[in-house]
Design an enzyme around this catalytic site. Structure first.
Site, PDB file in Angstrom:
ATOM      1  N   ASP A 182       1.016  -1.344  -0.048  1.00  0.00           N
ATOM      2  CA  ASP A 182      -0.020  -0.059   0.076  1.00  0.00           C
ATOM      3  C   ASP A 182       1.107   1.302   0.014  1.00  0.00           C
ATOM      4  O   ASP A 182       1.695   1.373   0.994  1.00  0.00           O
ATOM      5  CB  ASP A 182      -0.963  -0.074   1.290  1.00  0.00           C
ATOM      6  CG  ASP A 182      -1.845   1.011   1.325  1.00  0.00           C
ATOM      7  OD1 ASP A 182      -2.899   0.938   1.710  1.00  0.00           O
ATOM      8  OD2 ASP A 182      -1.531   2.198   0.860  1.00  0.00           O
ATOM      9  N   GLU A 191      30.084   5.858   3.636  1.00  0.00           N
ATOM     10  CA  GLU A 191      29.855   4.330   4.227  1.00  0.00           C
ATOM     11  C   GLU A 191      30.078   3.480   3.102  1.00  0.00           C
ATOM     12  O   GLU A 191      30.114   2.245   3.116  1.00  0.00           O
ATOM     13  CB  GLU A 191      28.367   4.358   4.830  1.00  0.00           C
ATOM     14  CG  GLU A 191      28.198   2.859   5.702  1.00  0.00           C
ATOM     15  CD  GLU A 191      27.716   1.960   4.597  1.00  0.00           C
ATOM     16  OE1 GLU A 191      27.265   2.295   3.434  1.00  0.00           O
ATOM     17  OE2 GLU A 191      27.897   0.669   4.861  1.00  0.00           O
ATOM     18  N   CYS A 230      26.635   6.575   8.990  1.00  0.00           N
ATOM     19  CA  CYS A 230      26.378   7.650   8.469  1.00  0.00           C
ATOM     20  C   CYS A 230      26.732   8.889   9.406  1.00  0.00           C
ATOM     21  O   CYS A 230      26.597   9.930   8.905  1.00  0.00           O
ATOM     22  CB  CYS A 230      24.647   7.645   8.543  1.00  0.00           C
ATOM     23  SG  CYS A 230      23.908   6.116   7.966  1.00  0.00           S
ATOM     24  N   THR A 237      14.284   2.335   1.494  1.00  0.00           N
ATOM     25  CA  THR A 237      15.048   3.428   2.168  1.00  0.00           C
ATOM     26  C   THR A 237      16.497   3.491   1.679  1.00  0.00           C
ATOM     27  O   THR A 237      17.379   3.940   2.157  1.00  0.00           O
ATOM     28  CB  THR A 237      15.102   3.253   3.547  1.00  0.00           C
ATOM     29  OG1 THR A 237      15.865   2.019   3.887  1.00  0.00           O
ATOM     30  CG2 THR A 237      13.641   3.075   4.378  1.00  0.00           C
ATOM     31  N   SER A 251      17.637  -0.996  14.396  1.00  0.00           N
ATOM     32  CA  SER A 251      18.067   0.197  14.141  1.00  0.00           C
ATOM     33  C   SER A 251      17.321   1.514  14.609  1.00  0.00           C
ATOM     34  O   SER A 251      17.943   2.542  15.066  1.00  0.00           O
ATOM     35  CB  SER A 251      18.445   0.299  12.726  1.00  0.00           C
ATOM     36  OG  SER A 251      17.282   0.380  11.730  1.00  0.00           O
ATOM     37  N   HIS A 294      19.570  13.243  11.009  1.00  0.00           N
ATOM     38  CA  HIS A 294      19.904  12.299  10.152  1.00  0.00           C
ATOM     39  C   HIS A 294      18.333  11.631   9.693  1.00  0.00           C
ATOM     40  O   HIS A 294      17.636  11.201  10.748  1.00  0.00           O
ATOM     41  CB  HIS A 294      20.733  11.236  10.420  1.00  0.00           C
ATOM     42  CG  HIS A 294      21.063  10.020   9.804  1.00  0.00           C
ATOM     43  ND1 HIS A 294      21.552  10.259   8.434  1.00  0.00           N
ATOM     44  CD2 HIS A 294      20.768   8.647  10.185  1.00  0.00           C
ATOM     45  CE1 HIS A 294      21.491   8.988   7.997  1.00  0.00           C
ATOM     46  NE2 HIS A 294      21.079   7.896   8.787  1.00  0.00           N
ATOM     47  N   LYS A 320      10.061  10.523  14.319  1.00  0.00           N
ATOM     48  CA  LYS A 320      10.282   9.740  15.482  1.00  0.00           C
ATOM     49  C   LYS A 320      11.354  10.243  16.491  1.00  0.00           C
ATOM     50  O   LYS A 320      11.137  10.249  17.892  1.00  0.00           O
ATOM     51  CB  LYS A 320      10.757   8.500  15.028  1.00  0.00           C
ATOM     52  CG  LYS A 320       9.833   7.502  14.554  1.00  0.00           C
ATOM     53  CD  LYS A 320      10.473   6.170  13.997  1.00  0.00           C
ATOM     54  CE  LYS A 320       9.443   5.117  13.153  1.00  0.00           C
ATOM     55  NZ  LYS A 320       8.187   4.778  13.582  1.00  0.00           N
ATOM     56  N   ASN A 329      17.798   7.739   1.340  1.00  0.00           N
ATOM     57  CA  ASN A 329      18.963   7.925   2.171  1.00  0.00           C
ATOM     58  C   ASN A 329      20.201   8.108   1.586  1.00  0.00           C
ATOM     59  O   ASN A 329      20.738   7.417   0.586  1.00  0.00           O
ATOM     60  CB  ASN A 329      19.086   6.572   3.040  1.00  0.00           C
ATOM     61  CG  ASN A 329      19.731   6.548   4.450  1.00  0.00           C
ATOM     62  OD1 ASN A 329      20.585   7.599   4.594  1.00  0.00           O
ATOM     63  ND2 ASN A 329      19.892   5.582   5.096  1.00  0.00           N
ATOM     64  N   SER A 341      24.812   4.139  12.493  1.00  0.00           N
ATOM     65  CA  SER A 341      24.729   2.947  13.158  1.00  0.00           C
ATOM     66  C   SER A 341      25.965   2.050  13.535  1.00  0.00           C
ATOM     67  O   SER A 341      27.038   2.502  13.011  1.00  0.00           O
ATOM     68  CB  SER A 341      24.211   1.797  11.870  1.00  0.00           C
ATOM     69  OG  SER A 341      22.870   2.224  11.693  1.00  0.00           O
TER      70      SER A 341
HETATM   71  N1  CAA Z   1      -0.482   3.632   5.821  1.00  0.00           N
HETATM   72  C1  CAA Z   1       0.313   4.335   6.678  1.00  0.00           C
HETATM   73  N2  CAA Z   1       1.182   4.064   7.305  1.00  0.00           N
HETATM   74  C2  CAA Z   1       1.559   2.553   6.995  1.00  0.00           C
HETATM   75  C3  CAA Z   1       0.808   1.810   6.015  1.00  0.00           C
HETATM   76  C4  CAA Z   1       0.005   2.182   5.460  1.00  0.00           C
HETATM   77  N3  CAA Z   1      -0.816   1.466   4.542  1.00  0.00           N
HETATM   78  N4  CAA Z   1       1.609   0.359   6.482  1.00  0.00           N
HETATM   79  C5  CAA Z   1       2.251   0.642   7.340  1.00  0.00           C
HETATM   80  N5  CAA Z   1       2.389   1.755   7.811  1.00  0.00           N
HETATM   81  C6  CAA Z   1       3.506   2.412   8.779  1.00  0.00           C
HETATM   82  C7  CAA Z   1       3.645   1.382   9.828  1.00  0.00           C
HETATM   83  O1  CAA Z   1       2.769   1.485  10.830  1.00  0.00           O
HETATM   84  C8  CAA Z   1       5.014   2.021  10.240  1.00  0.00           C
HETATM   85  O2  CAA Z   1       4.966   3.013  11.319  1.00  0.00           O
HETATM   86  P1  CAA Z   1       5.569   3.269  12.524  1.00  0.00           P
HETATM   87  O3  CAA Z   1       7.107   3.056  12.361  1.00  0.00           O
HETATM   88  O4  CAA Z   1       5.194   4.575  12.912  1.00  0.00           O
HETATM   89  O5  CAA Z   1       5.218   2.261  13.404  1.00  0.00           O
HETATM   90  C9  CAA Z   1       5.780   2.266   9.020  1.00  0.00           C
HETATM   91  O6  CAA Z   1       5.005   2.243   8.185  1.00  0.00           O
HETATM   92  C10 CAA Z   1       6.734   1.220   8.745  1.00  0.00           C
HETATM   93  O7  CAA Z   1       6.090  -0.044   8.691  1.00  0.00           O
HETATM   94  P2  CAA Z   1       7.069  -1.248   9.237  1.00  0.00           P
HETATM   95  O8  CAA Z   1       7.665  -1.030  10.458  1.00  0.00           O
HETATM   96  O9  CAA Z   1       6.385  -2.420   8.860  1.00  0.00           O
HETATM   97  O10 CAA Z   1       8.009  -1.229   8.019  1.00  0.00           O
HETATM   98  P3  CAA Z   1       9.162  -2.330   7.724  1.00  0.00           P
HETATM   99  O11 CAA Z   1       9.195  -3.396   8.659  1.00  0.00           O
HETATM  100  O12 CAA Z   1       8.991  -2.857   6.189  1.00  0.00           O
HETATM  101  O13 CAA Z   1      10.562  -1.531   7.692  1.00  0.00           O
HETATM  102  C11 CAA Z   1      12.182   0.054   8.061  1.00  0.00           C
HETATM  103  C12 CAA Z   1      10.798  -0.092   7.777  1.00  0.00           C
HETATM  104  C13 CAA Z   1      12.781  -0.478   9.487  1.00  0.00           C
HETATM  105  C14 CAA Z   1      12.654   1.489   8.107  1.00  0.00           C
HETATM  106  C15 CAA Z   1      13.062  -0.578   6.805  1.00  0.00           C
HETATM  107  O14 CAA Z   1      12.596   0.058   5.794  1.00  0.00           O
HETATM  108  C16 CAA Z   1      14.520  -0.797   6.966  1.00  0.00           C
HETATM  109  O15 CAA Z   1      15.077  -1.840   7.580  1.00  0.00           O
HETATM  110  N6  CAA Z   1      15.360   0.270   6.571  1.00  0.00           N
HETATM  111  C17 CAA Z   1      16.834   0.364   6.589  1.00  0.00           C
HETATM  112  C18 CAA Z   1      17.214   0.985   8.072  1.00  0.00           C
HETATM  113  C19 CAA Z   1      16.733   2.074   8.556  1.00  0.00           C
HETATM  114  O16 CAA Z   1      16.739   2.930   7.907  1.00  0.00           O
HETATM  115  N7  CAA Z   1      17.016   2.126   9.770  1.00  0.00           N
HETATM  116  C20 CAA Z   1      16.788   3.301  10.525  1.00  0.00           C
HETATM  117  C21 CAA Z   1      17.571   3.904  11.725  1.00  0.00           C
HETATM  118  S1  CAA Z   1      19.228   3.141  11.443  1.00  0.00           S
HETATM  119  C22 CAA Z   1      19.933   4.866  10.702  1.00  0.00           C
HETATM  120  O17 CAA Z   1      19.521   5.804  10.780  1.00  0.00           O
HETATM  121  C23 CAA Z   1      21.214   4.707   9.939  1.00  0.00           C
HETATM  122  C24 CAA Z   1      21.112   4.352   8.721  1.00  0.00           C
HETATM  123  O18 CAA Z   1      20.960   5.434   7.819  1.00  0.00           O
HETATM  124  C25 CAA Z   1      20.866   3.212   7.849  1.00  0.00           C
END
Ligand code: CAA
Length: 398
Positions: free
Chosen positions: A39, A89, A121, A162, A211, A243, A252, A286, A319
């Site tokens: 979605d 990185e 990062c 991302t 993360s 970041h 967040k 990113n 990270s």
């Molecule tokens: N409409 C609106 N919102 C929706 C939705 C919909 N139809 N479906 C899902 N969502 C929301 C969820 O509720 C969730 O919101 P919250 O976080 O507020 O609860 C959000 O969308 C994401 O959903 P999920 O948690 O289910 O997503 P996911 O499991 O697919 O993964 C992620 C999301 C963890 C960010 C993933 O993309 C990821 O692993 N990314 C890489 C790691 C990363 O960026 N980490 C960030 C911190 S680390 C860092 O900052 C260093 C760096 O650069 C990597």
């Protein structure tokens, strides 16, 4: 006791110029969602991303870095630039600093030190802080700080949404035209395995939820130390650049910081402090080390009101993990030194690709056999990776 005016004794030091570049191609999240059946609300609202930059086959961290830095050199010349600090990185070599290639492409003098920095990062901020220290020691010097990254996760993984790519070049000097950087900094380090990339892998490994928690823990730790070092109160900040691995992460993070400070966590309060800082990251994705400084570029370029004298906070997270909270104040007259039109052009000129074309680009990797392999000309940027020969990368102006 506060010591955020401490720079005054040594003259103000900070960011004199800032320029960013990104890639030739862009994948809209609508296209990713169409392919994987997600979605679109999850991407547009849940993670706060509209699109991500995708490099052409002849683009990498060096070509983006040179494209970002060339306008800085064109405007200010090379006089006084004796150091180039390159943060990344997504390094292309285990030994040679990517900045050495940039040094050649830009025609910088031989009397220059060039070095590459790494801590996920966070390294862009380490580079900036090292530059401030060098200018503090010798205010006649100017330091070219470059942060350049291609963010790449496994295809069909949650991280895929991302990804992104961009480079930021900043000239750090005394009497800066854009932003005075203040002392102190709040620091935080904790040994966590939330995101990492062993030398034998092209894509990052990540524990997504871990993360996010590690990032929030680092925000809390860096802020606590910032307070203990005599930093400003939270209410003093006009905006905070976080970041942004995805723009929702900034929301967040700020909500978490407000909660830690016992403040109201209303979304309107969060939106007010983030302001326009997410504008570029939402469409670039990113860019790891560059991400927090794309946040600054967006704030300066896209905010209508005059930011002169306003305190701006920065939260840099890498990270693994290391974080730093620091502050700056916007310099009178900054508006005349912005590169708003060029930045918008860098974002707008990207060509949209569909999912199959994006997959072909991301799955492309350089042959490792040491043969001669020339690459097709795809980039519209000023520099390109022409190919490889004898395990050497060959760069050229386009
Ligand atoms: N409409 C609106 N919102 C929706 C939705 C919909 N139809 N479906 C899902 N969502 C929301 C969820 O509720 C969730 O919101 P919250 O976080 O507020 O609860 C959000 O969308 C994401 O959903 P999920 O948690 O289910 O997503 P996911 O499991 O697919 O993964 C992620 C999301 C963890 C960010 C993933 O993309 C990821 O692993 N990314 C890489 C790691 C990363 O960026 N980490 C960030 C911190 S680390 C860092 O900052 C260093 C760096 O650069 C990597």
């Amino acid at each position: 006791m506060t010591n955020h005016g401490a720079n005054a004794a040594a003259g103000t030091i900070g960011i004199h110029d800032l320029s960013f570049a990104t890639t030739q191609f862009v994948l809209p999240h609508t296209e990713l969602a169409r392919y994987n059946g997600t979605d679109i609300g999850k991407y547009h609202i849940g993670i706060g991303q509209q699109a991500m930059s995708v490099p052409a086959v002849d683009e990498d961290i060096v070509t983006m870095a040179a494209a970002a830095a060339a306008p800085v050199i064109a405007r200010h010349g090379t006089d006084g630039i004796r150091t180039v600090v390159f943060a990344t990185e997504s390094s292309i070599d285990q030994a040679k600093a990517a900045g050495v290639y940039v040094h050649t492409l830009l025609g910088l003098p031989t009397s220059t030190r060039v070095v590459e920095l790494k801590q996920a990062c966070y390294a862009g901020t380490a580079a900036l802080q090292f530059a401030l220290g060098l200018v503090h020691r010798d205010p006649t010097q100017r330091i070219l700080v470059i942060a350049s990254d291609v963010s790449k996760y496994d295809a069909d993984s949650p991280g895929e949404a991302t990804q992104g790519a961009a480079a930021v070049a900043m000239l750090v000097s005394a009497d800066p035209a854009l932003l005075h950087i203040e002392e102190p900094s709040g620091l935080f380090t904790a040994d966590v395995m939330d995101f990492w990339r062993p030398n034998y892998r092209e894509t990052a490994l990540v524990d997504g939820q871990e993360s996010i928690s590690a990032y929030l823990q680092a925000v809390e730790g860096a802020w606590k130390d910032y307070g203990e070092q005599g930093g400003r109160a939270l209410g003093e900040f006009h905006a905070i650049c976080y970041h942004q691995p995805f723009t929702k992460m900034a929301h967040k993070a700020h909500r978490h910081l407000l909660r830690c400070c016992g403040e109201d966590t209303d979304e309107a309060v969060v939106d007010r402090v983030l302001g326009r800082t997410t504008a570029y990251n939402a469409v670039v994705g990113n860019s790891y080390t560059a991400s927090v400084y794309l946040g600054l570029a967006a704030l300066l370029d896209e905010t209508d009101e005059d930011l002169t004298g306003r305190p701006i906070g920065f939260l840099s997270y890498g990270s693994g993990s290391v974080a730093e909270f620091f502050a700056g104040t916007v310099v009178p007259g900054y508006h005349a030194h912005l590169r708003t039109a060029a930045h918008r052009e860098a974002v707008d000129r990207r060509q949209t690709v569909d999912y199959p074309a994006y997959r072909e680009l991301r799955d492309n990797s350089l042959p490792a056999d040491g043969g001669d392999h020339m690459l097709p000309a795809q980039t519209g940027g000023p520099y390109r990776l022409a190919g490889t020969s004898g395990h050497k990368r060959l760069y050229e102006p386009r």
